[in-house]
Design a protein around this motif. Structure first.
Motif, PDB file in Angstrom:
ATOM      1  N   ASP A  28      -5.530  -0.032   9.845  1.00 12.46           N
ATOM      2  CA  ASP A  28      -4.853  -1.292   9.563  1.00 12.46           C
ATOM      3  C   ASP A  28      -3.912  -1.031   8.386  1.00 12.46           C
ATOM      4  O   ASP A  28      -3.860   0.081   7.855  1.00 12.46           O
ATOM      5  CB  ASP A  28      -5.848  -2.422   9.296  1.00 12.46           C
ATOM      6  N   GLU A  29      -3.169  -2.019   7.981  1.00 15.06           N
ATOM      7  CA  GLU A  29      -2.131  -1.814   6.962  1.00 15.06           C
ATOM      8  C   GLU A  29      -2.707  -1.313   5.633  1.00 15.06           C
ATOM      9  O   GLU A  29      -2.162  -0.389   5.022  1.00 15.06           O
ATOM     10  CB  GLU A  29      -1.369  -3.130   6.740  1.00 15.06           C
ATOM     11  N   ALA A  30      -3.814  -1.909   5.184  1.00 15.26           N
ATOM     12  CA  ALA A  30      -4.388  -1.516   3.890  1.00 15.26           C
ATOM     13  C   ALA A  30      -4.921  -0.084   3.923  1.00 15.26           C
ATOM     14  O   ALA A  30      -4.662   0.712   3.006  1.00 15.26           O
ATOM     15  CB  ALA A  30      -5.497  -2.481   3.503  1.00 15.26           C
ATOM     16  N   LEU A  31      -5.653   0.258   4.962  1.00 13.40           N
ATOM     17  CA  LEU A  31      -6.182   1.621   5.059  1.00 13.40           C
ATOM     18  C   LEU A  31      -5.060   2.636   5.263  1.00 13.40           C
ATOM     19  O   LEU A  31      -5.115   3.748   4.726  1.00 13.40           O
ATOM     20  CB  LEU A  31      -7.205   1.733   6.191  1.00 13.40           C
ATOM     21  N   GLU A  32      -4.055   2.262   6.020  1.00 11.74           N
ATOM     22  CA  GLU A  32      -2.924   3.167   6.220  1.00 11.74           C
ATOM     23  C   GLU A  32      -2.253   3.476   4.884  1.00 11.74           C
ATOM     24  O   GLU A  32      -1.937   4.625   4.591  1.00 11.74           O
ATOM     25  CB  GLU A  32      -1.904   2.567   7.183  1.00 11.74           C
ATOM     26  N   HIS A  33      -2.067   2.452   4.075  1.00 11.85           N
ATOM     27  CA  HIS A  33      -1.463   2.674   2.750  1.00 11.85           C
ATOM     28  C   HIS A  33      -2.338   3.609   1.920  1.00 11.85           C
ATOM     29  O   HIS A  33      -1.845   4.556   1.293  1.00 11.85           O
ATOM     30  CB  HIS A  33      -1.253   1.339   2.026  1.00 11.85           C
ATOM     31  N   PHE A  34      -3.640   3.355   1.917  1.00 14.03           N
ATOM     32  CA  PHE A  34      -4.561   4.194   1.139  1.00 14.03           C
ATOM     33  C   PHE A  34      -4.533   5.639   1.623  1.00 14.03           C
ATOM     34  O   PHE A  34      -4.417   6.578   0.836  1.00 14.03           O
ATOM     35  CB  PHE A  34      -5.983   3.638   1.200  1.00 14.03           C
ATOM     36  N   PHE A  35      -4.638   5.834   2.943  1.00 14.71           N
ATOM     37  CA  PHE A  35      -4.757   7.182   3.487  1.00 14.71           C
ATOM     38  C   PHE A  35      -3.427   7.924   3.629  1.00 14.71           C
ATOM     39  O   PHE A  35      -3.409   9.119   3.899  1.00 14.71           O
ATOM     40  CB  PHE A  35      -5.495   7.173   4.826  1.00 14.71           C
ATOM     41  N   THR A  36      -2.306   7.237   3.453  1.00 14.39           N
ATOM     42  CA  THR A  36      -1.023   7.946   3.494  1.00 14.39           C
ATOM     43  C   THR A  36      -0.390   8.074   2.113  1.00 14.39           C
ATOM     44  O   THR A  36       0.447   8.954   1.914  1.00 14.39           O
ATOM     45  CB  THR A  36      -0.020   7.253   4.447  1.00 14.39           C
ATOM     46  N   MET A  37      -0.797   7.227   1.183  1.00 15.12           N
ATOM     47  CA  MET A  37      -0.194   7.268  -0.150  1.00 15.12           C
ATOM     48  C   MET A  37      -1.158   7.758  -1.236  1.00 15.12           C
ATOM     49  O   MET A  37      -0.756   8.516  -2.109  1.00 15.12           O
ATOM     50  CB  MET A  37       0.315   5.880  -0.555  1.00 15.12           C
ATOM     51  N   SER A  38      -2.405   7.332  -1.182  1.00 12.09           N
ATOM     52  CA  SER A  38      -3.349   7.656  -2.256  1.00 12.09           C
ATOM     53  C   SER A  38      -4.243   8.840  -1.930  1.00 12.09           C
ATOM     54  O   SER A  38      -4.524   9.677  -2.784  1.00 12.09           O
ATOM     55  CB  SER A  38      -4.221   6.439  -2.561  1.00 12.09           C
ATOM     56  N   PHE A  39      -4.736   8.893  -0.709  1.00 13.44           N
ATOM     57  CA  PHE A  39      -5.706   9.906  -0.306  1.00 13.44           C
ATOM     58  C   PHE A  39      -5.153  10.627   0.917  1.00 13.44           C
ATOM     59  O   PHE A  39      -5.526  10.378   2.045  1.00 13.44           O
ATOM     60  CB  PHE A  39      -7.041   9.215  -0.006  1.00 13.44           C
ATOM     61  N   LYS A  40      -4.241  11.538   0.655  1.00 12.06           N
ATOM     62  CA  LYS A  40      -3.455  12.188   1.708  1.00 12.06           C
ATOM     63  C   LYS A  40      -4.257  13.247   2.462  1.00 12.06           C
ATOM     64  O   LYS A  40      -5.344  13.640   2.039  1.00 12.06           O
ATOM     65  CB  LYS A  40      -2.196  12.797   1.105  1.00 12.06           C
ATOM     66  N   ILE A  41      -3.686  13.712   3.565  1.00 13.45           N
ATOM     67  CA  ILE A  41      -4.356  14.655   4.452  1.00 13.45           C
ATOM     68  C   ILE A  41      -4.876  15.882   3.692  1.00 13.45           C
ATOM     69  O   ILE A  41      -6.010  16.305   3.890  1.00 13.45           O
ATOM     70  CB  ILE A  41      -3.438  15.091   5.615  1.00 13.45           C
ATOM     71  N   GLY A  42      -4.066  16.437   2.831  1.00  9.76           N
ATOM     72  CA  GLY A  42      -4.489  17.620   2.079  1.00  9.76           C
ATOM     73  C   GLY A  42      -5.725  17.344   1.233  1.00  9.76           C
ATOM     74  O   GLY A  42      -6.629  18.175   1.148  1.00  9.76           O
TER      75      GLY A  42
END
Length: 185
Positions: A28-42
């Motif tokens: 969802d929008e909130a999790l997407e923001h967290f997982f793409t901006m704060s807690f990235k794939i690396g």
């Protein structure tokens, strides 16, 4: 951490959001923001690798070290028991068979606990791996990539579901215990 109603509400909301991601494969929008901006794939991959290494180390310690030590202890206790039995027939040497047998039973129970713990660590490690693959796949989708590429293992939804159930079950149990005064903060 306090266990007020707001904290419980936030944990329930997080559980629901993660279950929605599990059902849809997208954030969802909130999790997407967290997982793409704060807690990235690396960072997710690094955390996954670190946790996997820790689980492996604990498992190895339990199986390679503790189990071997318990086996050696049981062998020595068996020798003492034999001496106690021999001594009973040959005017005694001061060893009590009943006490030694009780210690042997306790060691056997401890060995079973160690092996059960190793099994649980292995189970949790598999759940964690599945959870992190699930998160990375969703991150790739959020970045408009192909989450079904060859670089990721096949998704194990069953393991992710069991992981989420366990995490939130433990959290709820700890919240209840803290609220009732059974655990001090």
């Amino acid at each position: 951490m306090t266990t007020d109603g707001r904290s419980d509400h936030l944990m329930e909301e997080l559980r629901q959001r993660l279950e929605n991601v599990l059902a849809t494969g997208t954030f969802d929008e909130a999790l997407e923001h967290f997982f793409t901006m704060s807690f990235k794939i690396g960072q997710v991959k690094r955390m996954a690798k670190d946790l996997d290494a820790m689980c492996t180390a604990v498992h190895d310690l339990l199986v390679s070290e503790m189990a071997l030590l318990i086996d050696a202890l049981l062998l020595r206790l068996g020798s003492l028991l034999a001496l106690a039995r021999l001594g009973h027939q040959a005017k005694g040497i001061g060893l009590d068979e009943a006490h030694i047998e009780e210690v042997i039973k306790l060691c056997e129970q401890f060995a079973l606990c160690v092996m059960d713990t190793a099994r649980l660590v292995t189970q949790r490690a598999a759940q964690l791996r599945a959870f992190f693959v699930f998160i990375v796949r969703a991150q790739i989708v959020a970045e408009d990539g192909d989450a079904h590429g060859p670089s990721l293992p096949a998704p194990r939804v069953d393991l992710v579901q069991s992981f989420l159930q366990e995490v939130f079950r433990v959290r709820a149990r700890d919240s209840l215990a803290t609220a009732t005064g059974m655990i001090s903060e």
